[in-house]
Scaffold this active site. Sequence first.
Site, mmCIF file in Angstrom:
data_model
loop_
_atom_site.group_PDB
_atom_site.id
_atom_site.type_symbol
_atom_site.label_atom_id
_atom_site.label_comp_id
_atom_site.label_asym_id
_atom_site.label_seq_id
_atom_site.Cartn_x
_atom_site.Cartn_y
_atom_site.Cartn_z
ATOM 1 N N HIS A 147 38.856 39.046 33.984
ATOM 2 C CA HIS A 147 38.079 40.290 33.999
ATOM 3 C C HIS A 147 38.695 41.332 34.919
ATOM 4 C CE1 HIS A 147 36.154 39.653 38.001
ATOM 5 N NE2 HIS A 147 36.220 38.371 37.693
ATOM 6 N N CYS A 190 36.516 32.960 38.970
ATOM 7 C CA CYS A 190 37.059 33.677 37.818
ATOM 8 C C CYS A 190 38.396 34.322 38.172
ATOM 9 C CB CYS A 190 36.070 34.723 37.325
ATOM 10 S SG CYS A 190 34.691 34.003 36.403
#
Length: 650
Positions: free
Chosen positions: A543, A562
């Site tokens: 992301h 992440c």
Amino acid sequence: MFHKAGFACATAAFLAGGVSDVRAEYLFDMLFGGRANRGRVEQQRPPQPVQEPVRRKPVSVPKVAAPSYYNYQPQGLVRVDFARLAASIAKEAATQVAAEPDGKAETAVDTDTSLQNEANAVAQAEPEKSAFSVALAGLEGFDLYTEKEIAEALVAHYEAHPDFVWVSDDSVNERARSALRALGEAESYGLSEADYRVSVPALSEPGMDEAERAKQLIRFEMALSARALRYAHDAHSGRVDPNKLSGYHDFPEKPMNLTQSLGFMANMSEPGRYLEGQHPRNEEYRALRAELETLRAAAEKEIVVDPKTFVRPGGTHSEFPKLLKIIERDGNEAFLATYGELLKAHQGSDVYAQELVPAVKAAQERHNLKPDGVIGPRTVSAIAGESKAARIDKVLFALERLRWHPSDLGTTHVMINVAAYEVDYIEDGKPKLSMRTVVGSRSNQTSFFYDKLETVEFNPYWGVPRSILVNEMLPKLMRDPSYLDRNGYEVVNNRGQKVSSTTVAWGSYGGKVPVSVRQKPGPSNSLGELKILFPNKHAIYMHDTPAKSLFSRDTRAFSHGCVRLADPRAMAAAVLGTSVDDVAKNINSGDRSRPTRRKIDRDIPVYVGYFTAWPEAGSSKVVYHGDVYGRDERLKIALDKVSDLRAPSS
């Protein structure tokens, strides 16, 4: 007239014991009409027993535990059940004889556990197969230990095919020699030759009778089958089960029909080629093998610097003169023209003088490091390199880890190397895009697994993971239930309804809060403009991020697990097969407060890897990286345990 607010505050102070005894008495008189009325009130109220104040237990704040590392235990070895093998062969022979119409049905097979009895029975029943059957007696007292699935495959194969694979005409055959050559080259693949060693019988010794010769051959037969199967398994799947290392490792099983594998080798003229073919078939594995060969043939570095060296300007360190010597030795003409005399003037000194800082910063820049002038492990590793032994270990670990992956990584794929803080997009076998990443911190590690890309989401919500909600947000919410409402989050109950965070009794559920929390799309959203999804149980994805400054750092382990991308629009365009301008249109079109999605319509594997030695994309040059999570040492311990377990086996 007495003011209600003053009454409420005064009463509260009184009941809370917040006033002195004299003031309390005055307050009582004021409220109830003086000392005369006070007596009547006391007469109406029966005397109350003195009670201890209620002591409430402090509310404990729950925690969602992170995955843990395990005490690796390798699979134990079992003794091959040769008695079962002989009994099975004898029983099958007896069944076939009983079915013959030639009067041999009276031949009985002794089902005693003696392998000699079983062998004699089979030899009587089927003389044409007597060489293997008679040789079975030589397995009496032979303790061959191996992994359980290999032991079972061994017996299953010879039950179905009671004949030699590695022996012909009372001698070791060419098929065996082919397999032995492959086993003998195990070290070149980063395996341990000792794990597959088989003693070839010395059949030419004088005085060896037929029975002894048969015994030596049958034992060689079984040992070579067991070690060939072990090699095939290790080459295919690795020596270590990754999922037994930690909760961060998550790999599917790589099934292998070992009975079938032995059958393949039994029907091949060169089974060594089959064994070598079980290794991963990708360019990265080949590059690492070549690096291993080069390292083993090379001499140790002339100057070896302690990899844990740390010194700031103005400090001293015994390893500092070595580092200066390497900087001077490896400097190009332009560098030496600027700093050569300075380096010579400080030669041999262990003091990191302030005037040396520009030279160190320039050396850091040449190695793509942040030029901060501080000498730490990453600077030492980049400038001085690691010792030969350390680099060999990292290559061995990388070869083992690649065996946990599919043999073919795919001509188009994404490789995230967490240890390098980098991601590469490979298309049609060629590197198309590389960029820096920010990965999980040591306390919130990025897991080690692989999956397939599915979707790009623009202007995404950030669904707050349960661990962050409980471990980080819950303590704040127990103090301030409006925290989420005020900071751009939405709370959704188990019926899918949005509710105010102030309506949730945050301290009443422990770690099982019955709501989900998400951050609205927008400039402050933790996921930035987009995320690239490959749905997995670890809730890990790639992301964007508003925290762009972290990408300039050398060590980039800061996330909750992440993978943050330095150029998310470029990666989204690459995996979608479109342009960056098209991605920008998807981000900016419509209502940016509402997420939109585009499906990735190609089959693109994504590897969330951990390789401290790895070939540069599009090159066979192997680059070495730090072990940010300490996983190399844990893998080394596991590999050592496997070697120790296998060492006494025969």
